[in-house]
Design a protein around this motif. Structure first.
Motif, mmCIF file in Angstrom:
data_model
loop_
_atom_site.group_PDB
_atom_site.id
_atom_site.type_symbol
_atom_site.label_atom_id
_atom_site.label_comp_id
_atom_site.label_asym_id
_atom_site.label_seq_id
_atom_site.Cartn_x
_atom_site.Cartn_y
_atom_site.Cartn_z
ATOM 1 N N MET A 85 75.061 -37.568 3.570
ATOM 2 C CA MET A 85 76.522 -37.487 3.698
ATOM 3 C C MET A 85 77.259 -38.742 3.229
ATOM 4 O O MET A 85 78.450 -38.684 2.947
ATOM 5 C CB MET A 85 76.885 -37.205 5.162
ATOM 6 N N TYR A 86 76.560 -39.865 3.191
ATOM 7 C CA TYR A 86 77.202 -41.132 2.833
ATOM 8 C C TYR A 86 76.414 -41.852 1.751
ATOM 9 O O TYR A 86 75.231 -41.600 1.548
ATOM 10 C CB TYR A 86 77.291 -42.053 4.057
ATOM 11 N N GLU A 87 77.106 -42.783 1.107
ATOM 12 C CA GLU A 87 76.451 -43.661 0.142
ATOM 13 C C GLU A 87 77.047 -45.052 0.271
ATOM 14 O O GLU A 87 78.264 -45.224 0.383
ATOM 15 C CB GLU A 87 76.645 -43.150 -1.276
ATOM 16 N N GLY A 88 76.167 -46.067 0.275
ATOM 17 C CA GLY A 88 76.611 -47.442 0.361
ATOM 18 C C GLY A 88 76.890 -48.037 -1.000
ATOM 19 O O GLY A 88 76.938 -47.338 -2.017
ATOM 20 N N LEU A 89 77.060 -49.337 -1.028
ATOM 21 C CA LEU A 89 77.266 -50.027 -2.303
ATOM 22 C C LEU A 89 76.084 -49.770 -3.229
ATOM 23 O O LEU A 89 76.247 -49.614 -4.444
ATOM 24 C CB LEU A 89 77.427 -51.531 -2.065
ATOM 25 N N THR A 90 74.880 -49.732 -2.655
ATOM 26 C CA THR A 90 73.684 -49.396 -3.413
ATOM 27 C C THR A 90 72.959 -48.266 -2.694
ATOM 28 O O THR A 90 73.291 -47.907 -1.572
ATOM 29 C CB THR A 90 72.728 -50.602 -3.520
ATOM 30 N N ARG A 91 71.973 -47.717 -3.351
ATOM 31 C CA ARG A 91 71.051 -46.780 -2.724
ATOM 32 C C ARG A 91 69.662 -47.099 -3.249
ATOM 33 O O ARG A 91 69.494 -47.935 -4.144
ATOM 34 C CB ARG A 91 71.437 -45.321 -3.010
ATOM 35 N N ALA A 234 76.411 -37.282 -1.280
ATOM 36 C CA ALA A 234 76.104 -36.131 -2.131
ATOM 37 C C ALA A 234 76.369 -34.798 -1.447
ATOM 38 O O ALA A 234 76.534 -33.774 -2.119
ATOM 39 C CB ALA A 234 74.644 -36.202 -2.575
ATOM 40 N N PHE A 235 76.426 -34.797 -0.102
ATOM 41 C CA PHE A 235 76.609 -33.550 0.642
ATOM 42 C C PHE A 235 77.659 -33.739 1.730
ATOM 43 O O PHE A 235 77.911 -34.861 2.193
ATOM 44 C CB PHE A 235 75.282 -33.108 1.281
ATOM 45 N N THR A 236 78.254 -32.645 2.137
ATOM 46 C CA THR A 236 79.207 -32.658 3.241
ATOM 47 C C THR A 236 78.665 -31.789 4.373
ATOM 48 O O THR A 236 77.913 -30.836 4.143
ATOM 49 C CB THR A 236 80.585 -32.103 2.820
ATOM 50 N N LEU A 237 79.050 -32.124 5.587
ATOM 51 C CA LEU A 237 78.639 -31.343 6.747
ATOM 52 C C LEU A 237 79.478 -30.071 6.813
ATOM 53 O O LEU A 237 80.696 -30.128 6.972
ATOM 54 C CB LEU A 237 78.831 -32.160 8.024
ATOM 55 N N THR A 238 78.843 -28.919 6.648
ATOM 56 C CA THR A 238 79.585 -27.653 6.603
ATOM 57 C C THR A 238 79.309 -26.744 7.790
ATOM 58 O O THR A 238 80.075 -25.811 8.045
ATOM 59 C CB THR A 238 79.253 -26.885 5.309
ATOM 60 N N ASN A 239 78.231 -26.991 8.517
ATOM 61 C CA ASN A 239 77.963 -26.174 9.703
ATOM 62 C C ASN A 239 77.098 -26.969 10.665
ATOM 63 O O ASN A 239 76.101 -27.556 10.267
ATOM 64 C CB ASN A 239 77.262 -24.858 9.322
ATOM 65 N N TRP A 240 77.504 -26.970 11.921
ATOM 66 C CA TRP A 240 76.770 -27.712 12.943
ATOM 67 C C TRP A 240 76.835 -26.923 14.244
ATOM 68 O O TRP A 240 77.860 -26.869 14.896
ATOM 69 C CB TRP A 240 77.369 -29.102 13.102
ATOM 70 N N VAL A 241 75.731 -26.268 14.556
ATOM 71 C CA VAL A 241 75.613 -25.558 15.823
ATOM 72 C C VAL A 241 74.780 -26.457 16.721
ATOM 73 O O VAL A 241 73.555 -26.551 16.556
ATOM 74 C CB VAL A 241 74.947 -24.183 15.650
ATOM 75 N N LYS A 242 75.425 -27.120 17.642
ATOM 76 C CA LYS A 242 74.749 -28.147 18.435
ATOM 77 C C LYS A 242 73.540 -27.577 19.163
ATOM 78 O O LYS A 242 73.605 -26.539 19.784
ATOM 79 C CB LYS A 242 75.743 -28.779 19.405
ATOM 80 N N GLY A 243 72.444 -28.297 19.008
ATOM 81 C CA GLY A 243 71.201 -27.891 19.627
ATOM 82 C C GLY A 243 70.424 -26.857 18.848
ATOM 83 O O GLY A 243 69.301 -26.515 19.227
ATOM 84 N N LYS A 250 76.485 -29.257 -1.003
ATOM 85 C CA LYS A 250 76.784 -30.163 -2.115
ATOM 86 C C LYS A 250 78.263 -30.530 -2.145
ATOM 87 O O LYS A 250 79.139 -29.673 -2.067
ATOM 88 C CB LYS A 250 76.369 -29.509 -3.431
ATOM 89 N N ASN A 251 78.515 -31.829 -2.286
ATOM 90 C CA ASN A 251 79.873 -32.368 -2.323
ATOM 91 C C ASN A 251 80.360 -32.402 -3.763
ATOM 92 O O ASN A 251 79.883 -33.197 -4.573
ATOM 93 C CB ASN A 251 79.877 -33.776 -1.716
ATOM 94 N N GLU A 252 81.292 -31.547 -4.084
ATOM 95 C CA GLU A 252 81.780 -31.456 -5.462
ATOM 96 C C GLU A 252 82.607 -32.674 -5.871
ATOM 97 O O GLU A 252 82.908 -32.845 -7.048
ATOM 98 C CB GLU A 252 82.596 -30.170 -5.650
ATOM 99 N N ASN A 253 82.990 -33.501 -4.916
ATOM 100 C CA ASN A 253 83.734 -34.725 -5.244
ATOM 101 C C ASN A 253 82.829 -35.943 -5.384
ATOM 102 O O ASN A 253 83.316 -37.048 -5.627
ATOM 103 C CB ASN A 253 84.800 -35.002 -4.178
#
Length: 567
Positions: A85-91, A234-243, A250-253
């Motif tokens: 879901m995230y990217e830093g200055l480097t990977r 690279a990706f976004t959180l689109t569904n989260w059913v806790k537990g 895929k993050n189009e942006n």
């Protein structure tokens, strides 16, 4: 019982030079193969391979990440999801080297290397379309270091490499502009360090250094609300059913979206190694096992034949241990701690319980971490204690006398829910009963509850594991300084703190190495703050049609460049 080295030939732990690796302390260990389990290069699939029509990767997490806030994360479950879901200055690429992330380039801008300037790419965007700027990094790093952040960031000390960062965190200065990070303009970030730090660029791919969208300001609930998570990876959180399940899409942006082959990653949250293995064998999962799942240990010998090319067992720079609450009875006595550590047969555990080629551990820093001219563990042998039941009995008797005990108080060993952790706990408790005559209750706890109890010192002895965040002994040793964010033992030692501070302040590698060895001796041999059990191996199964999964030397996994072939 003598320390055995019979398994050393089974493991090849090759140094990955000076790179940041993964996060810590989870089901697998909270990193050393040569760059990891890289089934494909970072550039993607070859021309002869045909991609599957459905690019949905299916994996399992044996525990739900306690948070999706990069400032609060401290475990490998969170690391795996946050990395999508995230990217830093480097990977990190597939060989474990730092490559451009949000920063397209960087260079030292003074003679001694204590100032580094990062140049951000102008096409990096948040998932809502906003540009990712240098100001977002300043905002995020201030959140981590702010003494007003509640709860305090457990990994705040990872930013103490920045000039004045530690003083700001400890309220010795109150003006954040004095801390060594500055947005020169929207796309230029200047970092000033306390001392030359060869691995700092690698550290910027670690989740505590991720940028955070400024919309989270004054919104304490954002990290538990799927609709409020604006991310830059690279990706976004689109569904989260806790537990139950987590889904990222895929993050189009994302600036590098053309090199992202997967459309979706679905993650079940099942805490059963038997179920996970069955799901893998039935084709419901594309990968199973470490670092986020688990394969039943008693099945490993069978699976070596059944799965053959799909099963991989590889040494990683990670240590499995039990930690003592040194502020709680009876483990506020060092002789009692030493007695418990010396009364365990580690070779029996790795031979009969874990079954994954692990190495018995008699130190804390694992193989695979670099020293001055060789691996640290080769330069400093892990002989800080021996297994000796008769000596353990004498130490226990001495400790009880010092405490005025005629009988030990009731003792409970806690571990996070896991079939493997349960087997180890029962084996260790049985050894304590047999060798010391001590009854120890074992108790499993759900992951989030377990982590909270350790953080709050609400335990006597607890399972733990630590995986390298970067390839340097510091990643294993600086966490134990007084009041350190990941110091869940209550340990405090002025000499230890000074050795770590001195190691951080010098670029003399030999001097640093000497300080590390002294600190480890204080930590294990002199104080037995934790009881090392074994050095981890990565045990995982992966379908042959799954490519591009990067497993670095610490055992951390990156799915962002993975893809599926027709099968």
């Amino acid at each position: 019982m003598k320390k055995s080295k019979s398994l050393l030939l089974l493991l090849t732990l090759v140094l990955a030079v000076g790179t940041l690796l993964s996060a810590c302390g989870s089901n697998g260990g909270n990193g050393a193969a040569n760059g990891g389990n890289n089934k494909a290069s970072d550039s993607g699939n070859s021309g002869e391979e045909k991609l599957a029509a459905d690019q949905t990767l299916k994996i399992n997490l044996s525990a739900e990440p306690p948070t999706f806030d990069p400032a609060q994360a401290k475990d490998s479950q969170a690391n795996t999801v946050l990395k999508t879901m995230y990217e830093g200055l480097t990977r990190q690429d597939g060989s474990g080297q730092s490559v451009p992330g949000v920063a397209e380039s960087w260079e030292p801008t003074n003679e001694d290397g204590t100032q580094i300037t990062f140049h951000l790419r102008k096409d990096a965007k948040w998932s809502n379309g906003d540009p990712v700027t240098a100001h977002d990094f300043v905002f995020a790093w201030e959140r981590v270091l702010s003494p007003d952040t509640q709860p305090t960031a457990p990994y705040a000390y990872q930013l103490f490499y920045l000039k004045n960062a530690e003083d700001y965190y400890n309220k010795k200065i109150t003006d954040f502009s004095q801390v060594g990070v500055k947005a020169v303009d929207d796309y230029t970030l200047q970092v000033d360090l306390v001392a030359p730090t060869p691995y700092f660029v690698g550290l910027t791919s670690f989740y505590t250094y991720y940028p955070v969208h400024q919309s989270v300001k004054d919104d304490p609930k954002w990290a538990v609300d799927q609709s409020k998570m604006i991310v830059n990876g690279a990706f976004t959180l689109t569904n989260w059913v806790k537990g139950q399940s987590i889904e990222v899409t895929k993050n189009e942006n994302y600036w590098d979206k053309d090199n992202i082959k997967l459309n979706k990653i679905t993650m079940t949250l099942v805490n059963s190694s038997a179920t996970e293995l069955a799901s893998y064998q039935n084709g419901e999962l594309d990968r199973a096992g470490h670092p986020n799942g688990e394969i039943p240990t008693d099945q490993i010998p069978i699976l070596r034949d059944q799965l053959k090319d799909e099963l991989e067992i590889k040494g990683i720079a990670s240590t499995y241990y039990y930690e003592f609450n040194v502020t709680a009875e009876p483990f506020d006595n060092v002789n009692i701690r030493k007695a418990f550590a010396m009364a365990v047969d580690r070779q029996a555990i790795v031979d009969n319980v874990t079954l994954g080629g692990q190495l018995p551990a008699f130190g804390y820093v694992p193989p695979g971490i670099k020293g001055v001219n060789d691996e640290y563990r080769n330069e400093h042998k892990d002989d800080y204690f021996t297994e000796n039941v008769e000596e353990a009995k004498k130490l226990l008797e001495q400790g009880m006398k010092e405490k005025g005990y005629t009988k030990l108080p009731e003792i409970t060993l806690i571990y996070n829910s896991s079939d493997a952790h349960k087997k180890v706990a029962l084996a260790v408790a049985d050894m304590w009963k047999k060798n010391l005559g001590v009854d120890v209750k074992t108790q499993n706890q759900e992951w989030a509850v377990f982590v909270e109890n350790r953080q709050n010192l609400n335990y006597q002895v607890a399972r733990a594991g630590w995986t390298a965040d970067y390839n340097d002994p510091m990643t294993f040793l600086d966490m134990w300084v007084t009041d350190g964010g990941n110091n869940d033992t209550g340990f405090s030692n002025e000499e230890y703190d000074k050795l770590i501070a001195d190691a951080k302040a010098t670029s003399d590698m030999a001097k640093r190495d000497e300080d590390f060895a002294k600190a480890e001796k204080i930590f294990i041999q002199d104080n037995m703050v934790v009881m090392p059990l074994y050095y981890y191996t990565n045990v995982a199964a992966e379908k042959p049609y799954l490519k591009g999964v990067f497993l670095d030397f610490s055992g951390a996994v990156d799915y962002t460049r993975a893809y599926l072939l027709e099968h």
